[in-house]
Design an enzyme around this catalytic site. Sequence first.
Site, mmCIF file in Angstrom:
data_model
loop_
_atom_site.group_PDB
_atom_site.id
_atom_site.type_symbol
_atom_site.label_atom_id
_atom_site.label_comp_id
_atom_site.label_asym_id
_atom_site.label_seq_id
_atom_site.Cartn_x
_atom_site.Cartn_y
_atom_site.Cartn_z
ATOM 1 N N ASP A 151 72.589 30.382 65.233
ATOM 2 C CA ASP A 151 71.305 30.172 64.571
ATOM 3 C C ASP A 151 70.512 29.059 65.280
ATOM 4 O O ASP A 151 70.973 27.919 65.363
ATOM 5 C CB ASP A 151 71.612 29.798 63.110
ATOM 6 N N GLY A 200 63.379 36.331 64.968
ATOM 7 C CA GLY A 200 62.526 37.349 65.580
ATOM 8 C C GLY A 200 61.489 36.803 66.552
ATOM 9 O O GLY A 200 60.591 37.530 66.981
ATOM 10 N N ASP A 221 63.946 34.394 56.916
ATOM 11 C CA ASP A 221 64.948 34.717 55.892
ATOM 12 C C ASP A 221 64.458 35.653 54.779
ATOM 13 O O ASP A 221 63.326 35.555 54.311
ATOM 14 C CB ASP A 221 65.445 33.431 55.229
#
Length: 396
Positions: A151, A200, A221
Amino acid sequence: MLTSWCKRFHVAFLALAAALVFPAGAQTTIAATPPMGWNSWNHFAGRVTDADVRAAADALVSSGMRDAGYIYVNIDDTWEGQRDANGVIQPNSKFPDMKALADYLHSKGLKLGIYSSPGPKTCAGYEGSYGHEEQDAKTYASWGIDYLKYDLCSFRDIMQQEAPNDPQKQFEIQKTAYEKMHKALEATGRPIIFSLCQYGWNDVWKWGPEVGGNLWRTTDDISDHYDRMTQIGFMQAGLAKYAGPGHWNDPDMLEVGNGGMTFDEYKTHMTLWSILAAPLLAGNDLSKMTPETLELLTNREVIAIDQDRLGKEGDRVWAEGPEEIWSKPLTGGAKAVGLFNRADTPRAISLKLSMVGFGNNAKLRDLWAHSDVEAKDGLYSVVVPSHGAVMLKVSK
Ligand code: GLA
């Protein structure tokens, strides 16, 4: 009994088939179909413990979810502790023994996923992998980890520090960071699914496979609300060509069963995610599931659409106001079709079979109702509840 000629033919045929499916040098792909399992974040967030993960694993087995394909048990953020004197990452006190946890899961036919960041800190402020990539990959492999969600989080600060106000350079730095972890995972020799999470940015679907991603988040999210779920889901239009076996678009994890949506809204969630060939990572508390939640998560006919071996993502074929029709190509020339009603009242939606490439005598099956249905003169009309969906399989 096979005659020897017949046997030889049979062996030659199998060899030819294998050569076609796995050309020389190609490896059997990991994530050949979209990963399925459970992730701790949507329900437990920062509170997740070893006991919660074991309870999720137990529930996957006892509920039948494992046998329906939900194999990966993924710990999201907040498992991380400090590094020891040699820089080796330790779990925090919520996870006393990661290797023992992995062994427990493996003994149940499940796999264990974990979470980190290319930055110095994760999104929840825990220890990231920055400067310790090879070391962390080795540690994960030694624990028996099978999946890594990586992440971006605080790595954005590093990008900004290294290339102030130079978005192109920052993009290159980001790609290099993902590739670095991919190489580190590969070097361990353990097959570990690599899940990119950078919301993205920079059209990640165009370069995700290049840096070793088996899946990549396409959006920010999800949350447990119909508006957010559909905003993300319907935004996936046009991305189908970037997905395929070993590399999938990831519109984020499931919220089914978390309580913020109605049964019909969760049905839309499952229908849309399956048509999108999205990873199916349940995000609810599996130890306290209602029969309705379990029914939504384990409808085998719906799961079969998501997991279809052809590995094609579906796309929108028609929309008018709040009515949408999406379709996904399947092995053997069949198609899955989702009819969605985004309005606040029920609506009759009509599917012209020609819209999805079929003629008048196609066979139709309603996958949620588990029943065959019939079109009339090439048209199938059905009342779809408010915020609901109907999912069909159309074949010759
Ligand atoms: C980001 C990710 C989420 C979750 C949290 C954990 O927001 O997008 O899916 O992993 O971080 O901190």
